[in-house]
Scaffold this active site. Structure first.
Site, PDB file in Angstrom:
ATOM      1  N   ASP A   1      -3.916   6.571  -7.963  1.00  0.00           N
ATOM      2  CA  ASP A   1      -3.822   5.812  -6.713  1.00  0.00           C
ATOM      3  C   ASP A   1      -4.004   6.723  -5.506  1.00  0.00           C
ATOM      4  OD1 ASP A   1      -3.572   3.510  -5.276  1.00  0.00           O
ATOM      5  OD2 ASP A   1      -1.507   3.090  -5.825  1.00  0.00           O
TER       6      ASP A   1
ATOM      7  N   TRP B   1      -5.704  -8.369  -1.468  1.00  0.00           N
ATOM      8  CA  TRP B   1      -5.322  -8.121  -2.857  1.00  0.00           C
ATOM      9  C   TRP B   1      -4.781  -9.383  -3.510  1.00  0.00           C
ATOM     10  CZ3 TRP B   1      -6.934  -5.774  -6.642  1.00  0.00           C
ATOM     11  CH2 TRP B   1      -6.187  -5.164  -7.648  1.00  0.00           C
TER      12      TRP B   1
ATOM     13  N   ARG C   1      -7.033   1.313   4.164  1.00  0.00           N
ATOM     14  CA  ARG C   1      -6.552   1.112   5.539  1.00  0.00           C
ATOM     15  C   ARG C   1      -5.844   2.359   6.055  1.00  0.00           C
ATOM     16  NH1 ARG C   1      -3.466  -4.599   4.329  1.00  0.00           N
ATOM     17  NH2 ARG C   1      -5.223  -5.649   3.332  1.00  0.00           N
TER      18      ARG C   1
ATOM     19  N   ALA D   1      -9.325  -4.183  -3.433  1.00  0.00           N
ATOM     20  CA  ALA D   1      -9.657  -5.591  -3.626  1.00  0.00           C
ATOM     21  C   ALA D   1     -11.167  -5.820  -3.591  1.00  0.00           C
ATOM     22  CB  ALA D   1      -8.966  -6.436  -2.556  1.00  0.00           C
TER      23      ALA D   1
ATOM     24  N   LYS E   1      -0.283 -19.688   6.476  1.00  0.00           N
ATOM     25  CA  LYS E   1      -1.257 -20.083   7.503  1.00  0.00           C
ATOM     26  C   LYS E   1      -2.034 -21.322   7.042  1.00  0.00           C
ATOM     27  CE  LYS E   1      -2.063 -15.276   8.970  1.00  0.00           C
ATOM     28  NZ  LYS E   1      -1.471 -14.556   7.825  1.00  0.00           N
TER      29      LYS E   1
ATOM     30  N   VAL F   1      -2.034  -4.751   7.918  1.00  0.00           N
ATOM     31  CA  VAL F   1      -0.868  -3.903   7.697  1.00  0.00           C
ATOM     32  C   VAL F   1      -1.295  -2.497   7.273  1.00  0.00           C
ATOM     33  CG1 VAL F   1       1.215  -3.585   6.308  1.00  0.00           C
ATOM     34  CG2 VAL F   1       0.563  -5.879   7.068  1.00  0.00           C
TER      35      VAL F   1
ATOM     36  N   LYS G   1       1.799   7.516  -1.560  1.00  0.00           N
ATOM     37  CA  LYS G   1       0.406   7.977  -1.458  1.00  0.00           C
ATOM     38  C   LYS G   1      -0.217   7.513  -0.150  1.00  0.00           C
ATOM     39  CE  LYS G   1      -1.121   3.713  -2.555  1.00  0.00           C
ATOM     40  NZ  LYS G   1      -2.109   2.832  -1.925  1.00  0.00           N
TER      41      LYS G   1
END
Length: 338
Positions: free
Chosen positions: A249, A13, A260, A145, A34, A284, A196
């Protein structure tokens, strides 16, 4: 007028929102912790771990240096996992003190802080005093995304008690495929965004078990009732939950293979152990931690949330999903709207 915007977090995102800001003629700096990711974004203009095959604008600058990213920025966008929001805010405030800047703060993360159960805007406001920032604006709603990357039509909400700040964020992000609405109800928008994910795990589990559309629609609807009850108890406007950051959402998170949380629930429904699911996902899964927060907040406020409790029992008490479904179906009869 071109503005410099710092985006903190180069996941799915964060990197795609950076692309939107870049396309809208802003100078965009994307911060990641990173080195390899920053190098990939700067040299190859890709982010393969998160958005495979997507090509990013060559004008987006990635860096691991927070000061470099923030220096001269009129706005800073947080898109990092909930568990590190406080740490990143602490790092940011030191940079802002050094630079003498006072940017608008935006966050597009979804969840609650583990342990304190605080909303993300509360954490940011605690760590970054108003002398070092302008308002905190929440950017949230039904969005994947992957779809924004394809320039599919997406509508989300910018929430702030100060509507002028929400309108500023609206103008930064809005274009011909991304439409932004404003809202003053920060509590409702953040509550809907966080909880949600819990319901999405449940809907995914139903799918994994082979249940049909009727069961999934019922779980989403009754799940929304639970989210609304909890949000209103903390001061949210109940109407927010029938808006983009509420039912919108919830629908997208509970019905899409991009989600996910849905994918995690689906694997649980198919019989995988939670530890194995977390390892396989490699990203995550906010709904797992948020479920614990929702359960504990419901206990504190004495709010009836049987679906949340059932999902909590599966995730944290090792209960069997089918047994929890049976218990839900055996509850005494209730009025639907009360």
């Amino acid at each position: 007028m071109t503005e410099k915007i710092a985006v903190l977090g180069a996941g799915s995102w964060g990197s795609i929102l950076a692309g939107v800001l870049d396309e809208n003629k802003n100078e965009v700096w994307l911060w990641t912790n990173k080195e390899s990711q920053a190098k990939e974004l700067n040299e190859n203009h890709t982010n393969e771990h998160y958005i495979p095959g997507h090509k990013y604008s060559e004008t987006i600058k990635a860096t691991t240096n927070l000061k470099e990213a923030v220096d001269g920025a009129s706005a800073v966008l947080f898109v990092v996992p909930t568990k590190v929001i406080r740490l990143v805010a602490q790092q940011l405030v030191e940079v802002l003190k050094e630079l003498g800047q006072k940017p608008l703060i935006i966050h597009a993360s979804k969840g609650l802080e583990l342990g304190s159960h605080k909303r993300i805007s509360e954490v940011i406001e605690e760590e970054i005093p108003s002398e070092y920032r302008k308002d905190v604006v929440v950017l949230s709603g039904p969005s994947h995304a992957e779809e924004v990357a394809r320039k599919d039509i997406t509508l989300i909400t910018a929430a702030c008690e100060n509507l002028d700040s929400a309108k500023k964020v609206q103008s930064l992000f809005m274009n011909d495929y991304l439409r932004i609405y404003t809202n003053k109800d920060v509590i409702g928008v953040e509550t809907g965004a966080a909880f949600k994910n819990v319901i999405a795990i449940g809907v995914g589990a139903l799918h994994g078990l082979g249940y049909g559309d009727d069961a999934k629609a019922a779980l989403m609807t009754r799940g929304l009732a639970e989210i609304s009850r909890l949000g209103v108890a903390f001061g949210a406007d109940p109407l927010t939950f029938i808006g983009l950051s509420g039912v919108g959402d919830l629908i997208v998170t509970c019905t899409s293979v991009h989600s996910r949380n849905w994918r995690a629930g689906n694997q649980l429904g198919k019989g995988k152990a939670l530890d194995e699911v977390i390892q396989d996902m490699g990203m995550v899964i906010e709904g797992i931690n948020t479920c614990k927060a929702a359960y504990e907040l419901a206990q504190q406020k004495n709010i009836e949330m049987p679906i949340t409790e059932a999902i909590y029992n599966v995730l944290y008490n090792g209960k069997d999903i089918k047994d929890e479904i049976s218990l839900l179906m055996q509850r005494e009869g209730k009025e639907e709207i009360k």
